[in-house]
Write a protein that holds these residues in place. Sequence first.
Motif, PDB file in Angstrom:
ATOM      1  N   PRO A  85       0.861  -1.185  -0.090  1.00 54.89           N
ATOM      2  CA  PRO A  85       0.006   0.110   0.063  1.00 54.89           C
ATOM      3  C   PRO A  85       0.630   1.386  -0.192  1.00 54.89           C
ATOM      4  O   PRO A  85       1.808   1.283   0.838  1.00 54.89           O
ATOM      5  N   GLY A  86       0.521   2.003  -0.964  1.00 55.90           N
ATOM      6  CA  GLY A  86       1.406   3.360  -1.022  1.00 55.90           C
ATOM      7  C   GLY A  86       2.868   3.276  -1.555  1.00 55.90           C
ATOM      8  O   GLY A  86       3.499   3.943  -1.424  1.00 55.90           O
ATOM      9  N   GLY A  87       2.772   2.014  -2.283  1.00 57.54           N
ATOM     10  CA  GLY A  87       4.344   1.756  -3.024  1.00 57.54           C
ATOM     11  C   GLY A  87       4.464   2.072  -4.308  1.00 57.54           C
ATOM     12  O   GLY A  87       5.349   1.479  -4.772  1.00 57.54           O
ATOM     13  N   VAL A  88       4.106   3.356  -4.566  1.00 57.54           N
ATOM     14  CA  VAL A  88       4.612   3.878  -5.945  1.00 57.54           C
ATOM     15  C   VAL A  88       5.841   4.645  -5.708  1.00 57.54           C
ATOM     16  O   VAL A  88       6.129   5.344  -5.035  1.00 57.54           O
ATOM     17  N   LYS A  89       6.557   4.047  -6.805  1.00 60.75           N
ATOM     18  CA  LYS A  89       7.961   4.689  -7.025  1.00 60.75           C
ATOM     19  C   LYS A  89       7.983   5.419  -8.185  1.00 60.75           C
ATOM     20  O   LYS A  89       7.930   4.798  -9.434  1.00 60.75           O
TER      21      LYS A  89
END
Length: 146
Positions: A85-89
Amino acid sequence: MKQEKITKFIKPEEANRKWYIVDAKDQVLGRLAAKIARIIRGKHKAVFTPNMDTGDYVIVINADKVRVTGKRESLKTYFWHTMYPGGVKIKSFSELMATKPEFVIEHAVKGMLPKNRLGRKLIKKLKVYAGESHPHAAQKPEVLSL
């Protein structure tokens, strides 16, 4: 009696594979990747078969000196997700060139290969190095000017 036209399919072990070395210094990224993908796929050969690996190996040196045109140096971004979750790079082209310049060329070439098990096999024929040196001298690569 009529002459039958027969398409010749070669076996993967019959494909005459060569090793090429490409200098990426001052080359435009997309044009370089398109030419490399063509060689890896084997489209430059008369015995090209779409469902078979008939291509050659490519060694790319000076990956840290590849360039892009226009404002892409600051605008081009690379996106991936870590599956958390929230792991956009997101990293920019200039950030990746500072840390992993090999990834930029590998990513560009991989996008130009088939998206199936053949493509996953073909991308292993690409060897990218940031500097001048490479450990493939034993294969006697031919210099390829693109």
